[in-house]
Motif scaffolding. Sequence first.
Motif, PDB file in Angstrom:
ATOM      1  N   THR A  63      41.478 -25.444  45.473  1.00 44.36           N
ATOM      2  CA  THR A  63      42.791 -24.959  45.072  1.00 44.36           C
ATOM      3  C   THR A  63      43.848 -26.041  45.295  1.00 44.36           C
ATOM      4  O   THR A  63      43.669 -26.950  46.100  1.00 44.36           O
TER       5      THR A  63
ATOM      6  N   GLY B 204      49.905 -24.709  40.112  1.00 46.88           N
ATOM      7  CA  GLY B 204      49.587 -23.668  41.067  1.00 46.88           C
ATOM      8  C   GLY B 204      48.871 -24.118  42.316  1.00 46.88           C
ATOM      9  O   GLY B 204      48.084 -25.066  42.315  1.00 46.88           O
ATOM     10  N   SER B 205      49.143 -23.395  43.396  1.00 47.97           N
ATOM     11  CA  SER B 205      48.407 -23.503  44.650  1.00 47.97           C
ATOM     12  C   SER B 205      47.473 -22.304  44.775  1.00 47.97           C
ATOM     13  O   SER B 205      47.553 -21.354  43.985  1.00 47.97           O
TER      14      SER B 205
ATOM     15  N   ALA C  14      50.992 -19.385  47.473  1.00 44.68           N
ATOM     16  CA  ALA C  14      52.351 -19.911  47.543  1.00 44.68           C
ATOM     17  C   ALA C  14      53.242 -18.900  48.247  1.00 44.68           C
ATOM     18  O   ALA C  14      53.284 -17.725  47.863  1.00 44.68           O
TER      19      ALA C  14
ATOM     20  N   THR D 161      42.239 -23.040  41.230  1.00 40.42           N
ATOM     21  CA  THR D 161      43.543 -22.971  40.581  1.00 40.42           C
ATOM     22  C   THR D 161      43.716 -24.183  39.672  1.00 40.42           C
ATOM     23  O   THR D 161      43.127 -25.239  39.891  1.00 40.42           O
TER      24      THR D 161
ATOM     25  N   ASN E  98      49.683 -19.811  40.432  1.00 36.96           N
ATOM     26  CA  ASN E  98      49.036 -19.675  41.732  1.00 36.96           C
ATOM     27  C   ASN E  98      47.986 -18.559  41.738  1.00 36.96           C
ATOM     28  O   ASN E  98      48.044 -17.632  40.934  1.00 36.96           O
TER      29      ASN E  98
ATOM     30  N   ARG F 139      50.932 -23.504  49.877  1.00 34.88           N
ATOM     31  CA  ARG F 139      52.265 -24.102  49.735  1.00 34.88           C
ATOM     32  C   ARG F 139      53.339 -23.194  50.309  1.00 34.88           C
ATOM     33  O   ARG F 139      53.383 -22.003  49.996  1.00 34.88           O
TER      34      ARG F 139
ATOM     35  N   ALA G 179      51.001 -15.450  44.907  1.00 34.14           N
ATOM     36  CA  ALA G 179      52.361 -15.954  45.098  1.00 34.14           C
ATOM     37  C   ALA G 179      53.227 -14.851  45.684  1.00 34.14           C
ATOM     38  O   ALA G 179      53.211 -13.715  45.211  1.00 34.14           O
TER      39      ALA G 179
ATOM     40  N   ASP H 179      50.362 -16.294  37.712  1.00 32.48           N
ATOM     41  CA  ASP H 179      49.926 -15.888  39.046  1.00 32.48           C
ATOM     42  C   ASP H 179      48.954 -14.716  38.939  1.00 32.48           C
ATOM     43  O   ASP H 179      49.251 -13.713  38.282  1.00 32.48           O
TER      44      ASP H 179
END
Length: 722
Positions: A442, A411-412, A415, A407, A387, A457, A390, A359
Amino acid sequence: MSRSVRRMSTTAAVAVALAAGMLGAGPAHPAASAAGADLPFTSVEAESATSTGTRIGPDYTQGTLASEASGRQVVRLAAGQRVEFTVPRAANAVNVAYSVPDGQSGTLDVYVNGTKLAKPLTVTSKYSYVDTSWIAGAKTHHFYDNARMLLGRSVAAGDKIAFQAVSTQVTVDVADFEQVAAAGGRPAGSVSVTDKGADPSGQGDSTQAFRDAISAARGGVVWIPPGDYRITSSLSGVANVTLQGAGNWHSIVHTSRFIDQTSSSGGVRLKDFAVVGEVTERVDSNPDNFVNGSLGPNSSVSGMWIQHLKVGLWLTGNNDNLVVENNRILDTTADGLNLNGNARGVRVRNNFLRNNGDDALAMWSLYAPDTDSSFENNTITQPNLANGIAVYGGTDIAVKNNLVADTNALGSGIAISNQKFLDPFSPLAGTITVSGNTLVRTGAMNPNWGHPMGALRVDSYDSAIEANVNITGTTVTDSPYSAFEFVSGGGRGLATRNITVDGATVNKVGTVVVQAETPGAARFSNVQASGVGAAGVYNCPYPSGSGTFTLTDDGGNSGWSSTWSNCSAWPQPGSGNPDPDPARNLAKGRPATASGSQDVYTPGKAVDGDATTYWESANNAFPQDWTVDLGSAQPARRVVLKLPPAAAWQARTQTLSVQGSTDGSAYSTVVASKDYRFDPASGNTVTVSLPSGTNLRYLRLHVTANTGWPAAQFGEVEAYLS
């Protein structure tokens, strides 16, 4: 973030120039005022520059060079090849994001307006190719690194700067152009580390000199003059002191562990210098961080360049009212920054993060909740194993006006999650504000789940989400999969409730706008979508029978009213609902290239829909290649090859193989070489069947012989799904 699990039952699979622009791709555009950091440099993507190298991508496949790149495209330079950038602004310095093959190092010669500089730019794989086998779903990653140099002169907008590979293959991603200010002066009354014996040449060990200066300057300023300083062990007992350099291009500290302390009375200010480490692998038990632990209350970190460490700042203990702003955190093997519980009133703003191995920015409410803390106006690009941002638990958290791009696996872009990893954990509570963020390319395929993560997310991984989650003013562009995902990542069907999504602009998503995979409810208003790949909504809570997800339309929504109808099949990017013409010729009108051409018989003649026009390779120069880019990976099953049907074209046999690639770089043989007979009596047409399982974006015909003419020839090349 140091952790070993990110998994959901695999059966759950059943239940753009914008980023370049916001980061400054050429032609360069300033960052959008509403999202991202105000940066001192402008970036230009290599694929938009002039080059004699090979352009690779776009690609979203885990473990490829293009998929980890900014904009998902790069330029590969063999020895002697170059990429030339048009300078977008006045500058006297440049930073280049690049990759070289594992185990290799080399140089790039640098040319300014055609004049070669005396000093080349050194490139190395030393800090790249990281393996984290203990993280489920991980592959070798972290392919890129950043190298910077002062040009020794000023250049103006419109000038040309070229980088030429000398002896090693170099893949160039992006170049950052910056006007670096002159070195700052020594503050009055400060204690200089050189007065305590620090060696600005970097040869001697300056650890004790730094400790002595900190002790002597308690309540004042430690001055780090221009130079390179080597520290061999971490600093501790740092409190009530400012450590200040002459600027992060001028004062450089070389160490893999700068500050490591469990507590501090606070009042620490770290500003205007660089800390560059030698971390080449991720070892989670090692505190290989710029800051590990606590700076104490009312501290700040600003104007720093942080590179080649495991984590930029791993913050535990009391960091109340900490401000982290105007920093660059590059090439970390794990997180860029992690508020690891008990963060109160922390502000992380206007930072730039690139190529972080987990992250980029995270809050993890372990042992105590992070409270009233925020990530604001940060620019994040290319986190390569998690992410962009996050938030794991916490109370009254804000994520506002950030720009996140590209990303990769697991990962988003953002998040918001109740994934705890360890206990005791404090789940999301109060109001979680997610406002004004821009997410570009992403979201990614999660290999543990067998299906993708969305650009944004909301995840009830270990406990239901009961906090008020307000998502407003979001821009999602070119997501390879979905825009908004609601999921219980642990596979237990825990609810995500009290969610509001208002005022979103969604432009091009590969699958759906809303990906609902767990029970719960969300209200949507003023969400406008275009370029939706499959359907507006995927609403299939998992496990089956766990409950329903209720979407409430509060008005102002458009472009995503359809619902994916088959919960037993996952929508594929761009699959539509359904494909309007599954029998279409995939190759018609697509870009075509060849290893050579004769006169006017160019590669595009073979995909113009007219078999009477044709491509002919250079004569007497076998083997020859002809390649078409289908635009995206396709499960092609049949290739039809045609020559002009006129009787003047006598029968002939061409010997060829069919090759395929997903990235335009690595090709494999799909159909082995054999003879194919073209006969005017049967329409001068040959059909080549492709094996089941074929999936390619780049279709290549490799021709080694032709009995009718000393060159490869095709009037039309057609590709079909069946």
